[in-house]
Design an enzyme around this catalytic site. Structure first.
Site, PDB file in Angstrom:
ATOM      1  N   HIS A   1       1.310  21.795  45.093  1.00 24.17           N
ATOM      2  CA  HIS A   1       1.240  23.180  45.568  1.00 24.17           C
ATOM      3  C   HIS A   1       1.816  24.094  44.509  1.00 24.17           C
ATOM      4  O   HIS A   1       2.711  23.711  43.758  1.00 24.17           O
ATOM      5  CB  HIS A   1       1.993  23.358  46.889  1.00 24.17           C
TER       6      HIS A   1
ATOM      7  N   GLN B   1      11.061  18.959  43.957  1.00 28.36           N
ATOM      8  CA  GLN B   1       9.845  18.821  44.773  1.00 28.36           C
ATOM      9  C   GLN B   1      10.200  18.074  46.052  1.00 28.36           C
ATOM     10  O   GLN B   1      10.815  16.999  46.019  1.00 28.36           O
ATOM     11  CB  GLN B   1       8.743  18.065  44.011  1.00 28.36           C
TER      12      GLN B   1
ATOM     13  N   VAL C   1       7.798  18.303  48.947  1.00 27.51           N
ATOM     14  CA  VAL C   1       6.536  17.956  49.615  1.00 27.51           C
ATOM     15  C   VAL C   1       5.610  17.378  48.545  1.00 27.51           C
ATOM     16  O   VAL C   1       5.237  18.085  47.596  1.00 27.51           O
ATOM     17  CB  VAL C   1       5.897  19.185  50.300  1.00 27.51           C
TER      18      VAL C   1
ATOM     19  N   ASN D   1       6.772  22.583  41.139  1.00 26.36           N
ATOM     20  CA  ASN D   1       7.808  21.566  40.995  1.00 26.36           C
ATOM     21  C   ASN D   1       7.112  20.210  40.884  1.00 26.36           C
ATOM     22  O   ASN D   1       6.292  19.866  41.744  1.00 26.36           O
ATOM     23  CB  ASN D   1       8.746  21.567  42.203  1.00 26.36           C
TER      24      ASN D   1
ATOM     25  N   HIS E   1       3.682  27.646  43.951  1.00 24.17           N
ATOM     26  CA  HIS E   1       4.440  28.719  44.584  1.00 24.17           C
ATOM     27  C   HIS E   1       4.063  30.043  43.921  1.00 24.17           C
ATOM     28  O   HIS E   1       4.070  30.137  42.687  1.00 24.17           O
ATOM     29  CB  HIS E   1       5.948  28.537  44.368  1.00 24.17           C
TER      30      HIS E   1
ATOM     31  N   ASP F   1       5.377  30.505  52.798  1.00 23.77           N
ATOM     32  CA  ASP F   1       6.450  29.505  52.799  1.00 23.77           C
ATOM     33  C   ASP F   1       7.378  29.741  53.994  1.00 23.77           C
ATOM     34  O   ASP F   1       7.731  30.875  54.316  1.00 23.77           O
ATOM     35  CB  ASP F   1       7.235  29.584  51.483  1.00 23.77           C
TER      36      ASP F   1
HETATM   37  P1  5GP Z   1       8.648  22.062  46.826  1.00 23.02           P
HETATM   38  O1  5GP Z   1      10.142  22.096  46.950  1.00 23.02           O
HETATM   39  O2  5GP Z   1       8.068  20.709  47.200  1.00 23.02           O
HETATM   40  O3  5GP Z   1       8.129  22.579  45.521  1.00 23.02           O
HETATM   41  O4  5GP Z   1       8.116  23.113  47.879  1.00 23.02           O
HETATM   42  C1  5GP Z   1       7.880  22.818  49.205  1.00 23.02           C
HETATM   43  C2  5GP Z   1       7.927  24.133  49.945  1.00 23.02           C
HETATM   44  O5  5GP Z   1       7.362  23.928  51.234  1.00 23.02           O
HETATM   45  C3  5GP Z   1       9.335  24.685  50.146  1.00 23.02           C
HETATM   46  O6  5GP Z   1       9.453  25.959  49.528  1.00 23.02           O
HETATM   47  C4  5GP Z   1       9.492  24.732  51.660  1.00 23.02           C
HETATM   48  O7  5GP Z   1      10.211  25.859  52.112  1.00 23.02           O
HETATM   49  C5  5GP Z   1       8.050  24.739  52.146  1.00 23.02           C
HETATM   50  N1  5GP Z   1       7.868  24.116  53.449  1.00 23.02           N
HETATM   51  C6  5GP Z   1       8.429  22.955  53.889  1.00 23.02           C
HETATM   52  N2  5GP Z   1       8.023  22.689  55.144  1.00 23.02           N
HETATM   53  C7  5GP Z   1       7.188  23.704  55.493  1.00 23.02           C
HETATM   54  C8  5GP Z   1       6.458  23.985  56.695  1.00 23.02           C
HETATM   55  O8  5GP Z   1       6.476  23.253  57.685  1.00 23.02           O
HETATM   56  N3  5GP Z   1       5.703  25.118  56.704  1.00 23.02           N
HETATM   57  C9  5GP Z   1       5.645  25.971  55.629  1.00 23.02           C
HETATM   58  N4  5GP Z   1       4.878  27.053  55.753  1.00 23.02           N
HETATM   59  N5  5GP Z   1       6.323  25.723  54.483  1.00 23.02           N
HETATM   60  C10 5GP Z   1       7.086  24.611  54.417  1.00 23.02           C
END
Ligand code: 5GP
Length: 116
Positions: free
Chosen positions: A100, A94, A96, A87, A102, A31
């Protein structure tokens, strides 16, 4: 404008990331903004937007993701104590919209809290 998700663009090599694992169904990256000393994301190649958007057709992929989480946790050396978070929806954070999982490790979590 491309409609591909951020994670699809990462696995295609269009956006740099530290890819620590990949197979025919999924891949894992570190992440970019870690919420724990070990913070990995396990991602299906298929861009299922949210967990609730998965269908019976995705049963094998979902099972594969769970097994792969265990394998990656072992590889990362956190298999004795790690937390898995999904998420589902903007309402719980969420950001993205490509499913996914975590993996959070090397962090002390409160036993009575399910948060990060
Ligand atoms: P969500 O909040 O959708 O459950 O998690 C998305 C995760 O993707 C977040 O923890 C965020 O830090 C990570 N993330 C967002 N953009 C990027 C990126 O460009 N590269 C990487 N490696 N992680 C990302």
């Amino acid at each position: 404008m491309s409609e591909e998700t951020l994670f699809t663009r990462i696995i295609k090599g269009e956006i740099p990331a530290d890819i620590i694992y990949e197979d025919e169904h999924c891949f894992a990256i570190r992440d970019i903004a870690p919420k724990a000393p070990t913070h990995l994301l396990v991602i299906p190649r298929k861009p299922i937007p949210r967990l609730v958007d998965a269908t019976a057709e995705d049963k094998a992929i979902l099972g594969h993701l769970m097994l792969t989480v265990g394998e990656i946790a072992r590889q990362a050396g956190v298999d004795e104590a790690f937390r898995v978070v999904i998420n589902n929806g903007a309402g719980v954070g969420q950001t993205v919209f490509h499913l996914h999982l975590h993996i959070l490790g090397n962090k002390k979590f409160s036993e009575d809290s399910l948060g990060f």
